[in-house]
Design a protein around this motif. Structure first.
Motif, PDB file in Angstrom:
ATOM      1  N   TYR A  64       1.100  -5.109  -0.887  1.00 40.51           N
ATOM      2  CA  TYR A  64       0.767  -5.031   0.539  1.00 40.51           C
ATOM      3  C   TYR A  64       2.027  -4.846   1.375  1.00 40.51           C
ATOM      4  N   SER A  71      -2.655   0.027   0.943  1.00 47.80           N
ATOM      5  CA  SER A  71      -3.369  -1.247   0.886  1.00 47.80           C
ATOM      6  C   SER A  71      -4.456  -1.364   1.946  1.00 47.80           C
ATOM      7  N   GLU A  75      -7.650  -4.030   2.265  1.00 44.34           N
ATOM      8  CA  GLU A  75      -7.112  -5.173   2.998  1.00 44.34           C
ATOM      9  C   GLU A  75      -8.121  -6.316   3.115  1.00 44.34           C
TER      10      GLU A  75
END
Length: 198
Positions: A64, A71, A75
């Motif tokens: 991340y 990402s 998320e």
């Protein structure tokens, strides 16, 4: 592919390797592989073995941090698993899940650069989500039963009788959902991705 190995130590090592890849390999060379590696780390976050979940927390946080654009589609799934692991029975999983949650805030506070990191203003929303999760967890602590009230002597005397020991030793409430320890001899029986999300 090693995140699907039958041995939990191999799955754990795979998560550590992916964390190092994100941090040490040239960004451009790894970017096209980032979504697949994140999928593998998501599998690790759901693993039945706590060392794998622990390593996956660190690995996914590393991805991340270094690949925020890749990402972004994952998320919410990452956040849900990290948040759930804040209540894991293993202290190191809780600690590394907390570090992963903080990574979201750190990345978002940088905000708005050419790597596709969301604007810093979004950090306030995620901070509120984290504070809400922590508040709920802290409130849940008050619901935990005091073990001494169940098994400690009310009058200050010590219980030495066999009947008391037998009752204590055979009480499932005392021995379930407690601290877990990894045992290499159990590794072949631990299946990947066998933990529930809750």
């Amino acid at each position: 592919s090693m995140v699907k190995a039958s041995n939990h130590a191999v799955r754990e090592a795979a998560c550590h390797v992916m964390a190092e890849l994100a941090a040490k390999i040239d960004h451009d060379a790894l970017e096209e592989h980032a979504p697949r590696l994140l999928d593998a780390l998501l599998m690790g976050l759901r693993d039945g073995s706590w060392p794998v979940r622990d390593a996956a927390c660190l690995g996914s946080a590393s991805f991340y941090r270094h690949f925020p654009r890749a990402s972004a589609p994952k998320e919410e799934a990452l956040w849900q698993l990290w948040s759930a692991h804040l209540a894991d029975v293993i202290w190191s999983v809780r600690e590394d899940a907390a570090l992963a949650c903080v990574t979201v805030l750190q990345v978002r506070n940088v905000g708005g650069n050419d790597e596709g990191i969301p604007e810093a203003a979004d950090a306030a929303e995620w901070l509120q989500r984290l504070l809400s999760t922590c508040q709920s967890a802290l409130e849940a602590i008050t619901q935990q039963e005091d073990e001494m009230s169940r098994y400690g002597p009310a009058n200050g005397d010590t219980h030495w009788g066999a009947a008391h020991k037998l009752a204590r030793d055979n009480d499932p409430a005392l021995h379930e959902s407690q601290q877990l320890y990894s045992c290499g001899s159990l590794a072949p029986q631990m299946k990947p991705g066998s933990a529930t999300d809750d």
